[in-house]
Write a protein that holds these residues in place. Structure first.
Motif, PDB file in Angstrom:
ATOM      1  N   SER A 262       0.850  -1.116   0.165  1.00 10.46           N
ATOM      2  CA  SER A 262      -0.016   0.099   0.187  1.00 10.46           C
ATOM      3  C   SER A 262       0.893   1.257  -0.015  1.00 10.46           C
ATOM      4  CB  SER A 262      -1.106   0.031   1.095  1.00 10.46           C
ATOM      5  OG  SER A 262      -1.776  -1.101   1.292  1.00 10.46           O
TER       6      SER A 262
ATOM      7  N   GLN B 135       0.781   3.794  -6.106  1.00 12.75           N
ATOM      8  CA  GLN B 135      -0.667   3.087  -6.594  1.00 12.75           C
ATOM      9  C   GLN B 135      -1.406   3.425  -7.938  1.00 12.75           C
ATOM     10  OE1 GLN B 135      -2.142   0.875  -4.179  1.00 12.75           O
ATOM     11  NE2 GLN B 135       0.047   0.996  -3.590  1.00 12.75           N
TER      12      GLN B 135
ATOM     13  N   GLU C   9      -3.721   2.500 -10.970  1.00 15.97           N
ATOM     14  CA  GLU C   9      -5.077   1.966 -11.423  1.00 15.97           C
ATOM     15  C   GLU C   9      -5.095   2.008 -12.756  1.00 15.97           C
ATOM     16  OE1 GLU C   9      -8.683   3.302  -9.878  1.00 15.97           O
ATOM     17  OE2 GLU C   9      -8.234   2.444  -7.855  1.00 15.97           O
TER      18      GLU C   9
ATOM     19  N   VAL D 256     -14.754  -8.858  -5.809  1.00 16.64           N
ATOM     20  CA  VAL D 256     -14.317  -9.269  -4.298  1.00 16.64           C
ATOM     21  C   VAL D 256     -14.517 -10.730  -4.284  1.00 16.64           C
ATOM     22  CG1 VAL D 256     -13.774  -8.921  -2.110  1.00 16.64           C
ATOM     23  CG2 VAL D 256     -13.649  -6.953  -3.813  1.00 16.64           C
TER      24      VAL D 256
ATOM     25  N   ASP E 115     -17.034  -3.049 -12.352  1.00 18.11           N
ATOM     26  CA  ASP E 115     -15.687  -3.459 -11.640  1.00 18.11           C
ATOM     27  C   ASP E 115     -14.499  -3.610 -12.853  1.00 18.11           C
ATOM     28  OD1 ASP E 115     -16.282  -3.554  -9.187  1.00 18.11           O
ATOM     29  OD2 ASP E 115     -17.118  -5.660  -9.388  1.00 18.11           O
TER      30      ASP E 115
ATOM     31  N   PRO F 281      -7.868  -2.520 -10.271  1.00 19.96           N
ATOM     32  CA  PRO F 281      -7.467  -1.711  -9.072  1.00 19.96           C
ATOM     33  C   PRO F 281      -5.862  -1.747  -9.011  1.00 19.96           C
ATOM     34  CG  PRO F 281      -8.266  -3.904  -8.548  1.00 19.96           C
ATOM     35  CD  PRO F 281      -8.356  -3.939 -10.089  1.00 19.96           C
TER      36      PRO F 281
ATOM     37  N   PHE G  45      -5.249  -1.999  -2.925  1.00 18.37           N
ATOM     38  CA  PHE G  45      -6.494  -2.885  -2.805  1.00 18.37           C
ATOM     39  C   PHE G  45      -6.175  -4.304  -3.095  1.00 18.37           C
ATOM     40  CE2 PHE G  45     -10.151  -4.544  -4.774  1.00 18.37           C
ATOM     41  CZ  PHE G  45     -11.334  -4.092  -3.878  1.00 18.37           C
TER      42      PHE G  45
ATOM     43  N   ARG H  42      -4.806  -6.032  -0.129  1.00 16.93           N
ATOM     44  CA  ARG H  42      -5.869  -6.202   0.960  1.00 16.93           C
ATOM     45  C   ARG H  42      -6.468  -7.547   0.844  1.00 16.93           C
ATOM     46  NH1 ARG H  42      -5.283  -0.646   0.865  1.00 16.93           N
ATOM     47  NH2 ARG H  42      -7.109  -0.252  -0.380  1.00 16.93           N
ATOM     48  N   VAL H  43      -7.072  -7.608  -0.659  1.00 22.33           N
ATOM     49  CA  VAL H  43      -7.779  -8.797  -0.849  1.00 22.33           C
ATOM     50  C   VAL H  43      -6.824 -10.094  -0.904  1.00 22.33           C
ATOM     51  CG1 VAL H  43      -9.312  -9.866  -2.724  1.00 22.33           C
ATOM     52  CG2 VAL H  43      -9.144  -7.477  -2.184  1.00 22.33           C
TER      53      VAL H  43
END
Lengths: 269, 665
Positions: A23, A27, A29, B54, B607, B611, B615, B618-619
């Motif tokens: 994190s 980052q 996307e 998810v 979706d 991502p 993110f 975390r998944v």
């Protein structure tokens, strides 16, 4: 039991540490292209509203040069274009003129401006979005007559299999067909000042590999020397706007075309 | 100690029944979703609260982790059982049996997650799955049949263990183990076809869809798409490694909770075997990953650039850190492990040099190509690349680093293997077949190392580049031959060092030379680096097998005398491996970006965007913790019933004590 708890805590700690590191680094996307549901039964107003969205999107990039109600940084003011377009070329309706201006921009260059607009918009956006753009232009002071007659379209999808769609074999031909000169000054070619950096001496500062990556993944490293022209017409240099350069040249250029471009640009010293 | 109790068998059976029921219900629901199509089925359905992405992500990742466990551990069990059969050492047989029991319990959980995953896919993404079904329907019929074949073979393998535990029966039992692995591998290959087709709908350079979006290929072309074989290879090797790391984690947990020295000795040995298998798989894994990456580039430069230089570019920095943890952990475990071997202290000095090589390798590998800077800072630097570190962030440096790390890890193993051994016996005492075997191995290495010659002649390379490639390949080949000749003349250790030095030279030479040539030529250099290292490993292992066969032992291995921190290293290895699997799963899917089937079927759901890494992390972390919690539960289930066994005379426990002093067992 104590050892099992210790091991569990250790596992959680390791997992959290990895996630925290992941994190903390940049980052990035990958946004999906905006899907516009353009259908044949849409009213002119609905089509024009979608056209405005296309106009303002980075995918089309129109707003980078044009404005409505004031002169754009590089292109003409589009206020009233809907009515003015009808009288520009004898025998051409506003709808035909506007469509040509988008698809083949160098056919109709407004006096006082250079032909720097990329001729690739139909390829990039697809028929549906181009039609919506025409409707938006018509809505600027004119009557919306254009209708979209095709199938529902997501727009902009390249041909399956990634076949090269751009013509040209020499570097100059490819630069023109890919629309590079619409934004970049490259020696005697191209816009001055363009939207993107001047590439006239690119070979001095960039390796062929860096040039190749810059073509295929332009947002990977944003150049810091883009011309910035303010409303007074003063040109300075600053960071380029991310997302402006099309990211699909890897699909549009054949490997041979890409290498021709890379070789040509790396020899500009 | 490891004999199955009746209660364990009952719990296994009930788990299988529950798992099968869930799987069948899932398949029935899936079938309904496929065939009960209304007039206008929706393109997408939304999963409540966490969203479809998810929901699919977590179920698929946990299922894949279990599937890897179901594949990797039987591979491990088969190899270990075979070793036991060949050596007559019953410890191996017990180890294979203990893990087969865990696979038995895990089978139902794997099936349950698989059914849930399938059910969610068909329910939440009906349009996408309909397109896939149009192409892959026959394989979707074969898949459950193979699954049942795998499960029944697993049961046969487990329940026939005692009855086939005779000199005549054991080969049949091993054949059952092989069949079990074949079923599992076939299942993985089919699932890989579905996955890779979505990534690369192209076969033999021919797109499988026309411009209207209609499928124009055959089923076999869809299966045998561009990235299918590279992924099959990568996943098979990764599963071996993953299986070994999970065994290591199991052993570590049992070691830490052991009550007696005998238990500690047994689980220490088990951890050693698990780590050994994990690292054996780890060494060729970067090669397989390289092959997969190359095929992705061959399919689409755009996809390749997205993967390595686009929005996924930072993923590889994270991957480098994780692999660094794995490499350093595996080496550290071996170095500490040498302390329990009498004679291992001889290599303490060399370990420091290996640590330096590994540390430098990690630093280079983890160096990003583009620094994290603002556009203003970038203007001040004058380039997107750091003037000094930018040099280390390119593939020339990274390929060199990873190959040197592989060589260093291999050396750690070599030292561990020979730590307890004295002077090698004269080569003449190794039998008549020995020189023939070494000659065959050398010939194989020469063919492997020389295989790029075909491309050298075909490619339009400059004379200098061509000459250098041919010269270095020939030189490396000659060194391998010299190494074998030296071995026959009782100078095998020198021969091994020469071969390893030659490989290191080739790696460093092409690493440096890569900075002076065009990237299109540089890309080809990694093939020479990889082949030099691979052939060196093959040749040195073959020489080592004869060099230390029958060599006198210097003392005993003090199994069980390992500090607790080494067990945490084994756990760290398994956790990092599992996390890395999740990360690679994200990478494989994210390279398609907003396409369900690349450049054919666009993702238009909410979706559709891909991502960022935070993110994803975390998944992935949730998936890892869920998987490890379930595996922990399975370990606990597997340990049930052992209490009664412990009350019996400790015959098996006695067997757990090491019979041999050799670290190479």
């Amino acid at each position: 039991m104590a050892n099992t708890l210790k091991v569990s805590a250790f596992i959680v700690l390791v997992v959290v540490a990895i996630a925290a590191f992941a994190s903390a680094i940049p980052q990035l996307e990958s946004p999906a292209p905006k899907v516009l549901a353009i259908t044949a039964d849409m009213s002119g107003a609905e089509l024009a509203a979608l056209g405005q969205t296309v106009f303002e999107s980075p995918e089309a990039g129109c707003a980078a040069c044009h404005a409505v109600g004031r002169a754009g940084l590089r292109g003409p003011d589009l206020a009233g274009i809907g009515s003015a377009a009808a009288g520009r070329v004898a025998g051409e309706s506003a709808e035909v003129y506007l469509r040509k201006s988008i698809v083949e921009p160098c056919d109709h260059v407004v006096a006082g401006y250079d032909c720097i607009m990329p001729p690739t918009l139909l390829n990039t956006l697809g028929e549906a979005k181009v039609t919506a753009l025409v409707a938006y232009m018509q809505s600027l002071g004119g009557e919306i007559t254009v209708k979209y007659s095709g199938e529902p379209s997501a727009g902009g999808a390249p041909p399956a299999g990634g076949a090269a769609a751009l013509p040209g074999t020499t570097a100059q031909e490819i630069l023109a067909s890919a629309g590079c000169v619409g934004c970049h000054k490259i020696g005697e070619l191209g816009a001055n000042p363009g939207l993107g950096p001047d590439l006239s001496q690119l070979g001095r500062s960039s390796t062929p590999e860096a040039i190749r990556r810059a073509i295929l993944a332009p947002d990977e490293s944003i150049a810091g020397n883009c011309p910035k022209k303010d409303e007074a017409g003063t040109v300075t240099a600053g960071p380029c706007a991310p997302g402006l350069m099309p990211k699909d040249y890897g699909q549009k250029l054949s490997a041979a075309q890409l290498e021709t471009l890379v070789t040509f640009l790396s020899e500009l010293k | 100690m490891f004999a199955s109790s009746q209660s364990t068998q009952r719990s296994n059976r009930s788990f299988f029944i529950v798992g099968s029921v869930i799987a069948v219900v899932g398949l029935l629901l899936t079938t309904r979703a496929v065939f009960a199509q209304g007039a206008d089925p929706p393109e997408y359905r939304e999963f409540p609260v966490i969203g479809s992405r998810v929901a699919i992500w977590v179920t698929s990742q946990v299922h894949l982790n279990f599937a890897a466990f179901m594949l990797g551990v039987p591979m491990f069990a088969l190899v270990v059982e075979y070793l036991g059969f060949r050596s007559g050492d019953r410890r191996y047989d017990s180890l294979a049996r203990e893990f087969t029991k865990l696979v038995l319990v895990a089978a139902s959980t794997t099936a349950a997650f698989g059914a849930l995953f399938t059910f969610l896919l068909f329910t939440l993404y009906p349009n996408y799955m309909s397109r896939l079904t149009d192409v892959f329907l026959p394989t979707m019929v074969i898949y459950p049949l193979l699954f049942f074949g795998e499960i029944f073979t697993l049961y046969l393998y487990w329940y026939s263990w005692d009855s086939l535990n005779t000199p005549r029966g054991k080969p049949w039992h091993l054949a059952l183990g092989l069949l079990l692995n074949l079923f599992g591998t076939a299942l993985m290959f089919i699932a890989n076809a579905w996955l890779t087709f979505a990534i690369s709908p192209e076969s033999g350079g021919r797109p499988l869809y026309n411009n209207l979006g209609n499928f124009t290929g055959t089923l076999w072309q869809a299966v045998n798409n561009t990235t299918w074989w590279p992924l099959n290879l990568h996943r098979t090797i990764a599963n071996v490694s993953f299986g070994g790391s999970i065994v290591g984690m199991y052993a570590a947990m049992r070691f830490l909770n052991a009550k007696t020295d005998a238990e500690r000795a047994h689980y220490d040995w088990m951890g050693y075997v698990g780590n050994f298998i994990a690292v054996i798989g780890l060494i060729p894994l970067p090669f397989a990953g390289y092959l997969l990456g190359r095929e992705i580039y061959a399919f689409s430069q755009q996809m390749g650039v997205t993967m390595m230089g686009g929005f996924l570019s930072w993923l590889w920095i994270l991957q480098a850190i994780l692999i660094a943890v794995i490499f350093l952990s595996a080496n550290y475990y071996l170095w500490i492990g040498m302390q329990r071997i009498e004679g291992g202290e001889r290599y303490r000095g060399v370990v420091k040099a290996l640590l330096v090589v590994l540390t430098v390798g990690v630093l280079v590998w983890a160096t990003p190509h583009n620094p994290v800077v603002t556009p203003e800072e970038q203007s001040q630097i004058g380039s997107a690349f750091h003037p000094l570190l930018g040099v280390l962030g390119v593939m020339s440096a990274k390929n060199t680093a990873v190959n040197m790390m592989i060589l260093a890890t291999f050396l750690s193993f070599l030292f561990y293997r020979r730590a307890g051994k004295g002077q090698p016996l004269p080569f003449a005492r190794q039998g008549r077949a020995a020189p023939i075997v070494l000659a065959v191995v050398a010939a194989i290495c020469l063919v492997l190392a020389g295989s790029p010659a075909v491309y050298v002649l075909r490619e339009g390379l400059g004379a200098t580049s061509r000459l250098l490639r041919v010269l270095l390949t020939a030189l490396h080949g000659l060194v391998i031959i010299a190494g074998v000749v030296l071995t026959v003349r009782d100078r095998g250790a020198l021969g091994q060092w020469l071969i390893l030095a030659s490989a290191a030279f080739v790696v460093v030479f092409f690493g440096v030379y890569g900075y002076f040539v065009e990237s299109i030529i540089r890309i080809g250099f990694s093939t020479y680096q990889v082949l030099a290292v691979l052939t060196a490993l093959i040749a040195v292992v073959a020489i080592d097998a004869y060099l230390y066969r029958g060599a006198p032992d210097l003392g005993t291995i003090r199994w069980g005398k390992m500090p607790a921190r080494t067990q945490y290293i084994l756990i760290l290895l398994a956790v990092t491996f599992t996390w890395l699997m999740g990360l690679m799963g994200y990478a494989r899917n994210a390279i398609r970006q907003h396409w369900h089937i690349y450049e054919v079927l666009q993702d238009t759901s909410v979706d559709a965007f891909s991502p960022g890494l935070g993110f994803a992390a975390r998944v992935i972390s949730i998936c890892v913790l869920l998987f490890l919690a379930l595996i922990g539960f399975i370990f606990w289930l597997g340990s049930l019933g052992e209490a009664k066994e412990k009350e019996k005379p400790p015959q098996e426990a006695a067997e757990a004590l090491p019979a041999s002093t050799s670290a190479s067992d």
